[in-house]
Design a protein around this motif. Structure first.
Motif, PDB file in Angstrom:
ATOM      1  N   ALA A 123       3.789   0.958  11.385  1.00 42.09           N
ATOM      2  CA  ALA A 123       5.039   0.815  12.139  1.00 42.09           C
ATOM      3  C   ALA A 123       5.706  -0.532  11.883  1.00 42.09           C
ATOM      4  CB  ALA A 123       4.770   0.986  13.636  1.00 42.09           C
ATOM      5  N   ASP A 124       4.925  -1.530  11.425  1.00 40.79           N
ATOM      6  CA  ASP A 124       5.472  -2.879  11.235  1.00 40.79           C
ATOM      7  C   ASP A 124       6.362  -3.008  10.004  1.00 40.79           C
ATOM      8  OD1 ASP A 124       4.194  -3.924  13.477  1.00 40.79           O
ATOM      9  OD2 ASP A 124       2.345  -4.282  12.367  1.00 40.79           O
ATOM     10  N   VAL A 125       6.274  -2.080   9.052  1.00 38.14           N
ATOM     11  CA  VAL A 125       6.950  -2.280   7.776  1.00 38.14           C
ATOM     12  C   VAL A 125       8.435  -1.928   7.820  1.00 38.14           C
ATOM     13  CG1 VAL A 125       4.800  -1.800   6.553  1.00 38.14           C
ATOM     14  CG2 VAL A 125       6.453   0.029   6.869  1.00 38.14           C
ATOM     15  N   ALA A 126       8.908  -1.346   8.922  1.00 39.42           N
ATOM     16  CA  ALA A 126      10.305  -0.909   8.988  1.00 39.42           C
ATOM     17  C   ALA A 126      11.266  -2.057   9.257  1.00 39.42           C
ATOM     18  CB  ALA A 126      10.475   0.164  10.070  1.00 39.42           C
ATOM     19  N   SER A 127      10.747  -3.199   9.697  1.00 42.98           N
ATOM     20  CA  SER A 127      11.610  -4.323  10.055  1.00 42.98           C
ATOM     21  C   SER A 127      12.222  -4.967   8.819  1.00 42.98           C
ATOM     22  CB  SER A 127      10.803  -5.365  10.829  1.00 42.98           C
ATOM     23  OG  SER A 127      11.568  -6.525  11.039  1.00 42.98           O
ATOM     24  N   LEU A 128      13.441  -5.464   8.974  1.00 41.40           N
ATOM     25  CA  LEU A 128      14.123  -6.182   7.882  1.00 41.40           C
ATOM     26  C   LEU A 128      14.150  -7.685   8.147  1.00 41.40           C
ATOM     27  CD1 LEU A 128      17.145  -3.763   7.265  1.00 41.40           C
ATOM     28  CD2 LEU A 128      15.024  -3.960   5.949  1.00 41.40           C
ATOM     29  N   ARG A 129      13.304  -8.156   9.058  1.00 41.07           N
ATOM     30  CA  ARG A 129      13.288  -9.577   9.421  1.00 41.07           C
ATOM     31  C   ARG A 129      12.940 -10.448   8.212  1.00 41.07           C
ATOM     32  NH1 ARG A 129       8.759  -9.970  13.082  1.00 41.07           N
ATOM     33  NH2 ARG A 129       9.358 -12.159  13.311  1.00 41.07           N
ATOM     34  N   PHE A 130      13.641 -11.579   8.104  1.00 42.40           N
ATOM     35  CA  PHE A 130      13.427 -12.499   6.988  1.00 42.40           C
ATOM     36  C   PHE A 130      11.994 -13.040   6.936  1.00 42.40           C
ATOM     37  CE2 PHE A 130      13.683 -16.631   4.853  1.00 42.40           C
ATOM     38  CZ  PHE A 130      14.322 -16.269   3.680  1.00 42.40           C
ATOM     39  N   PRO A 131      11.390 -13.443   8.083  1.00 44.37           N
ATOM     40  CA  PRO A 131      10.003 -13.952   8.022  1.00 44.37           C
ATOM     41  C   PRO A 131       8.999 -12.914   7.541  1.00 44.37           C
ATOM     42  CG  PRO A 131      11.035 -14.512  10.120  1.00 44.37           C
ATOM     43  CD  PRO A 131      11.938 -13.534   9.450  1.00 44.37           C
ATOM     44  N   LEU A 132       9.364 -11.650   7.621  1.00 45.30           N
ATOM     45  CA  LEU A 132       8.478 -10.584   7.145  1.00 45.30           C
ATOM     46  C   LEU A 132       8.568 -10.434   5.629  1.00 45.30           C
ATOM     47  CD1 LEU A 132       6.575  -8.196   7.876  1.00 45.30           C
ATOM     48  CD2 LEU A 132       8.625  -6.800   8.157  1.00 45.30           C
ATOM     49  N   TRP A 133       9.773 -10.548   5.080  1.00 44.98           N
ATOM     50  CA  TRP A 133       9.985 -10.287   3.660  1.00 44.98           C
ATOM     51  C   TRP A 133       9.817 -11.519   2.774  1.00 44.98           C
ATOM     52  CZ3 TRP A 133      10.373  -5.689   1.253  1.00 44.98           C
ATOM     53  CH2 TRP A 133      10.518  -4.569   2.084  1.00 44.98           C
ATOM     54  N   LEU A 134      10.028 -12.722   3.323  1.00 41.05           N
ATOM     55  CA  LEU A 134       9.878 -13.931   2.513  1.00 41.05           C
ATOM     56  C   LEU A 134       8.482 -14.047   1.900  1.00 41.05           C
ATOM     57  CD1 LEU A 134      10.845 -16.657   1.414  1.00 41.05           C
ATOM     58  CD2 LEU A 134      10.223 -17.681   3.634  1.00 41.05           C
ATOM     59  N   PRO A 135       7.392 -13.950   2.692  1.00 43.41           N
ATOM     60  CA  PRO A 135       6.065 -14.062   2.072  1.00 43.41           C
ATOM     61  C   PRO A 135       5.723 -12.894   1.150  1.00 43.41           C
ATOM     62  CG  PRO A 135       5.873 -13.498   4.403  1.00 43.41           C
ATOM     63  CD  PRO A 135       7.309 -13.834   4.158  1.00 43.41           C
ATOM     64  N   VAL A 136       6.395 -11.768   1.322  1.00 47.22           N
ATOM     65  CA  VAL A 136       6.191 -10.643   0.399  1.00 47.22           C
ATOM     66  C   VAL A 136       6.686 -11.027  -0.994  1.00 47.22           C
ATOM     67  CG1 VAL A 136       6.906  -8.292  -0.164  1.00 47.22           C
ATOM     68  CG2 VAL A 136       6.277  -8.869   2.188  1.00 47.22           C
ATOM     69  N   VAL A 137       7.879 -11.582  -1.059  1.00 48.52           N
ATOM     70  CA  VAL A 137       8.449 -12.010  -2.348  1.00 48.52           C
ATOM     71  C   VAL A 137       7.625 -13.154  -2.947  1.00 48.52           C
ATOM     72  CG1 VAL A 137      10.473 -13.010  -3.469  1.00 48.52           C
ATOM     73  CG2 VAL A 137      10.766 -11.253  -1.702  1.00 48.52           C
ATOM     74  N   LEU A 138       7.249 -14.117  -2.096  1.00 48.26           N
ATOM     75  CA  LEU A 138       6.493 -15.274  -2.588  1.00 48.26           C
ATOM     76  C   LEU A 138       5.132 -14.846  -3.138  1.00 48.26           C
ATOM     77  CD1 LEU A 138       7.249 -17.886   0.226  1.00 48.26           C
ATOM     78  CD2 LEU A 138       8.055 -17.961  -2.138  1.00 48.26           C
ATOM     79  N   LYS A 139       4.442 -13.963  -2.428  1.00 44.48           N
ATOM     80  CA  LYS A 139       3.077 -13.597  -2.825  1.00 44.48           C
ATOM     81  C   LYS A 139       3.052 -12.603  -3.981  1.00 44.48           C
ATOM     82  CE  LYS A 139      -1.319 -13.523  -2.763  1.00 44.48           C
ATOM     83  NZ  LYS A 139      -1.297 -13.082  -4.159  1.00 44.48           N
ATOM     84  N   LEU A 140       3.905 -11.607  -3.945  1.00 45.79           N
ATOM     85  CA  LEU A 140       3.826 -10.536  -4.945  1.00 45.79           C
ATOM     86  C   LEU A 140       4.646 -10.807  -6.204  1.00 45.79           C
ATOM     87  CD1 LEU A 140       3.898  -7.319  -2.711  1.00 45.79           C
ATOM     88  CD2 LEU A 140       1.936  -8.691  -3.447  1.00 45.79           C
ATOM     89  N   ALA A 141       5.589 -11.749  -6.143  1.00 47.86           N
ATOM     90  CA  ALA A 141       6.441 -12.025  -7.311  1.00 47.86           C
ATOM     91  C   ALA A 141       6.341 -13.476  -7.784  1.00 47.86           C
ATOM     92  CB  ALA A 141       7.899 -11.679  -6.982  1.00 47.86           C
ATOM     93  N   ILE A 142       6.577 -14.423  -6.868  1.00 49.92           N
ATOM     94  CA  ILE A 142       6.623 -15.834  -7.277  1.00 49.92           C
ATOM     95  C   ILE A 142       5.248 -16.360  -7.666  1.00 49.92           C
ATOM     96  CG2 ILE A 142       7.285 -18.168  -6.577  1.00 49.92           C
ATOM     97  CD1 ILE A 142       9.604 -16.185  -6.907  1.00 49.92           C
ATOM     98  N   PHE A 143       4.232 -16.058  -6.871  1.00 48.59           N
ATOM     99  CA  PHE A 143       2.900 -16.575  -7.189  1.00 48.59           C
ATOM    100  C   PHE A 143       2.366 -16.042  -8.520  1.00 48.59           C
ATOM    101  CE2 PHE A 143      -1.805 -16.639  -6.701  1.00 48.59           C
ATOM    102  CZ  PHE A 143      -1.954 -18.021  -6.723  1.00 48.59           C
ATOM    103  N   PRO A 144       2.475 -14.740  -8.807  1.00 45.77           N
ATOM    104  CA  PRO A 144       2.058 -14.287 -10.141  1.00 45.77           C
ATOM    105  C   PRO A 144       2.811 -14.991 -11.270  1.00 45.77           C
ATOM    106  CG  PRO A 144       2.311 -12.404  -8.681  1.00 45.77           C
ATOM    107  CD  PRO A 144       2.843 -13.595  -7.938  1.00 45.77           C
TER     108      PRO A 144
END
Length: 312
Positions: free
Chosen positions: A217-238
């Protein structure tokens, strides 16, 4: 790309199975915390121990690999520190949310990486992942505890925290495996075989417990604090780690091993740290769920791109 996707599919099917079993009325909910404890104190340490002890590191440039890894973690931590003033002024991330953004951008799920490595790579790949886990446990936990404590405005018992890290079963298992590799005797074969069987059980159970801890149920949110670490971890860090490793002259399978370590989502253990020290545990759980779901697509993509680089 399709071959990599199909190879990683069983891993994610086990995660999904754990998610489904947790929500069915077939299993007592009290079972799951017990499984997590068994995995943490026995199954995972056995898996880490046997992966390192039986590994053949011949032909691998472990020094360059580990330096690239540690340097990439330091760069990510510095990037997150530099981002905080911007995030604070803009109001995009609240003070109580930042520590969970930090943790989910810097932690990684080593057991998922181990499971995928066993599917995709020769035994050396699993060994590298296990060694990487042993090396980065302490610096990642030190960074995380410091940030959570600072931004949660809580009083941490640093003596207890240091003791906990020193007695971490994963650290002890890795240290013992390295120690025994240099011992003048070999581990008794039946014991070795027993630990191999335990390690095989650890992967399946570990992946299902990961799924059991996710909250869809948590993945439906478009909140910035939710998506920022997604981009950082899955794209920027690699991108950071692969670039560094490439600049150090690493290529071929060695680069692919590190790419896998970089591509996996964050680990759930930071959730308990956030809950104990006053961080935003709910945000941590939501980010973990979203990263795990999206990594179903991002991991094959990162590995496919890296394979293209290594093939010229």
């Amino acid at each position: 790309m399709l071959a990599i996707f199909e190879s990683t599919l069983p891993i994610f099917l086990l995660v999904i199975l754990g998610m489904i079993l947790k929500r069915l009325p077939l299993i007592d909910q009290k079972v799951w915390p017990g499984l997590e404890q068994i995995a943490y104190w026995f199954l995972y340490p056995a898996l880490l121990f046997i992966s390192i002890y039986n590994a053949d590191f011949g032909g691998l440039r472990l020094d360059a690999m580990l330096v690239a890894l540690l340097l990439s973690i330091a760069i990510m931590a510095a990037l997150l520190a530099l981002l905080w003033p911007v995030l604070k002024r803009s109001g995009l991330v609240a003070v109580n949310e930042y520590s969970s953004v930090f943790q989910t951008a810097i932690r990684w799920n080593g057991f998922m990486a181990l499971a995928i490595a066993q599917k995709l790579f020769p035994p050396a790949g699993s060994a590298v992942v296990a060694l990487v886990m042993a090396v980065i446990i302490i610096p990642i936990n030190v960074f995380s505890v410091f940030v959570v404590t600072k931004f949660a405005d809580s009083e941490a018992n640093w003596g207890r925290i240091v003791r906990t890290m020193a007695l971490n079963p994963l650290i002890l298992a890795a240290f013992l495996a390295i120690l025994l590799r240099f011992a003048p005797f070999r581990l008794y074969d039946p014991i070795n075989e027993t630990l191999i069987l335990v390690a095989n059980a650890a992967l399946g159970m570990g992946l299902m417990t990961i799924g059991a801890g996710l909250r869809i149920a948590d993945v439906a949110s478009l909140r910035f604090p939710l998506w920022l670490p997604v981009v950082l971890k899955l794209a920027i860090f690699p991108l950071i780690l692969i670039t560094l490793a490439w600049s150090f002259g690493l290529e071929g399978a060695q680069l692919e091993y590190l790419a896998l370590c970089a591509a996996v989502p964050t680990a759930m253990n930071g959730y308990f740290l956030a809950r104990q020290l006053g961080g935003d545990a709910e945000l941590y759980a939501a980010v973990t769920t979203l990263q795990t779901a999206l990594s179903f697509f991002s991991i094959p993509a990162v590995l496919a791109i890296t394979a293209q680089l290594t093939s010229g």
